[in-house]
Write a protein that holds these residues in place. Sequence first.
Motif, PDB file in Angstrom:
ATOM      1  N   LEU A 375      66.228  63.346  32.643  1.00  0.00           N
ATOM      2  CA  LEU A 375      67.329  64.441  32.695  1.00  0.00           C
ATOM      3  C   LEU A 375      67.966  64.944  33.797  1.00  0.00           C
ATOM      4  O   LEU A 375      67.390  65.159  34.808  1.00  0.00           O
ATOM      5  N   ASP A 377      70.237  67.474  35.028  1.00  0.00           N
ATOM      6  CA  ASP A 377      70.640  68.906  34.854  1.00  0.00           C
ATOM      7  C   ASP A 377      71.749  69.152  35.891  1.00  0.00           C
ATOM      8  O   ASP A 377      71.622  69.799  36.804  1.00  0.00           O
ATOM      9  N   LEU A 401      59.431  64.214  30.124  1.00  0.00           N
ATOM     10  CA  LEU A 401      60.428  63.630  30.633  1.00  0.00           C
ATOM     11  C   LEU A 401      59.882  62.767  31.864  1.00  0.00           C
ATOM     12  O   LEU A 401      58.679  63.237  32.450  1.00  0.00           O
ATOM     13  N   TYR A 404      63.520  64.251  36.521  1.00  0.00           N
ATOM     14  CA  TYR A 404      64.346  65.443  36.164  1.00  0.00           C
ATOM     15  C   TYR A 404      64.969  65.988  37.402  1.00  0.00           C
ATOM     16  O   TYR A 404      64.377  65.680  38.600  1.00  0.00           O
ATOM     17  N   VAL A 417      67.232  61.804  40.094  1.00  0.00           N
ATOM     18  CA  VAL A 417      67.092  61.598  38.802  1.00  0.00           C
ATOM     19  C   VAL A 417      66.933  59.637  38.612  1.00  0.00           C
ATOM     20  O   VAL A 417      65.897  59.247  38.106  1.00  0.00           O
TER      21      VAL A 417
END
Length: 521
Positions: A375, A377, A401, A404, A417
């Motif tokens: 992920l 973000d 996950l 991240y 990531v």
Amino acid sequence: MTSHPRALSIAFLPLDERPVNIGLPEGVAAIAGAELLLPPDALLPKLRQPGDADALGRWFERTAASADAAIVSLDMLCYGGLIAARTTHDTTLAALGRLDLLRRIHAAHPRLPLGAVSLVMRASNSYNPQEEPEYWAQHGKELHHLGALHHRDFLESASATHSGNSDELASLRKALPAEIVADFERRRLRNHHVNLEALALASTGAIDPLLITADDTAEHSAGSVEQLWLRQWSAVLPIGGEVLMYPGADEVAAVLVARQLGHRFGITPTFTVECADPEGMARIAKYENSPMDEAVDRQIRASGSVVTDDRSAMALVIHAPDPKRRDHCGMVISRTDPRQHDGGGAEYDDADSSDARKSADLILRLLGEGRQVALADLKYSNGADPLLVEALERAGVLMQLVAYGGWNTAGNALGSVVAAAAAMQIGSQAGTLDAAAAQRLLLHRLIEDYGYQALARRPLNFGVYTFPDRAEEQAAEAAMTTALTETLHRLSGRNDLGIADVRFPWHRSFEIDFTITGDLS
């Protein structure tokens, strides 16, 4: 007895001494069982004090001779670090002389994989001189605007259009002190010479890949127009390897680590790119100069990975940049509710909740299909989207996950990531995966990007705050130890883990470092 591949050793000359430029690449290397060979601390810079560029060059040449691969920051090699590249008075000839070291290394070790990163010098839109020449305190925003006007002037000249930009440019140049403009532009010219020579080295095969990235930039800026000029030369020169230019800085070394890991083991990581907000992939994030879909493509390519349509591949989920371009570091907050409202006074609204829910639903669906999910973000600059992290926590899937990132710029978070997720794939396929190292890096990013940047940092200050004395800094370290430990226990569900050695590397609130204690094996 089972035999395991020998650990990869990478000679590594970092961008500067901060944890994101040393600890993050080390963490990515550890995921695949590799080791970074680092220069002695005494040679590295200390904030505005440059590193010993000549001694660092000698160290790198010696160390690369016995390493399996090498990664070099040209800002460190040529000037003594990131800030030194903007502030020192080294001549162009001195910088180019240090750069020529890479030609010697290639001649002596032609089979050594040598990747390099060089930054296009930034011009931050601020009056903060901590990382810039001292005159930034009086003229920083005007110099940033000067670069944007030069960029627009270049585009207008190329298209034979006229909008009055030239008049504004002439007026601003007249208003700024001539000696300040001359100093600023000569520094840019020196660094541009280094980037041009780096392209020449890439054309000889001495560097592959060469990543020329732009730190803290904008769609129109001095750095963005310089990247246009550099792209023209990269198209003209016969370069057999890869040259990529895109927004980024502090994450690039980690990306290069992933690339060298893949090269060493002959493994190409693969990703599908997923986004719950397709329109968001066309947005240009704050502090960046290209649309998100281009940035994702270049970060993946830089890591030595590829995009695939294979639905069994690892999924890279993009939580798209905020249309309002909000920044956690500039958000005004309430001390009773550290997530109250942004700089415009608007609380998180229904659209924010909807965005978080859509991304969370996408991640839940992918995990339900048995997919591995990383992920990025990217909604806010300088911190995670708390609504998304907490939605995944409530669903009980946050720790599922594989990687991240939600820190600083979109490029920083995205690249870190991609690097960690690529290293996971490489380690798994090569038989060198250190699952505990992967879990430690995942937790570190969640605690720093969500627990600190998005939450705990905000009641401490309203942006970048330099501690006036050691007593106040120590008090902040103690407070952050308590706050981050509570977040660690909540997110991990493990009270046997802890936070120790909290410190502020540059004695300011913007960045933090800490150690996660406890057994993650």
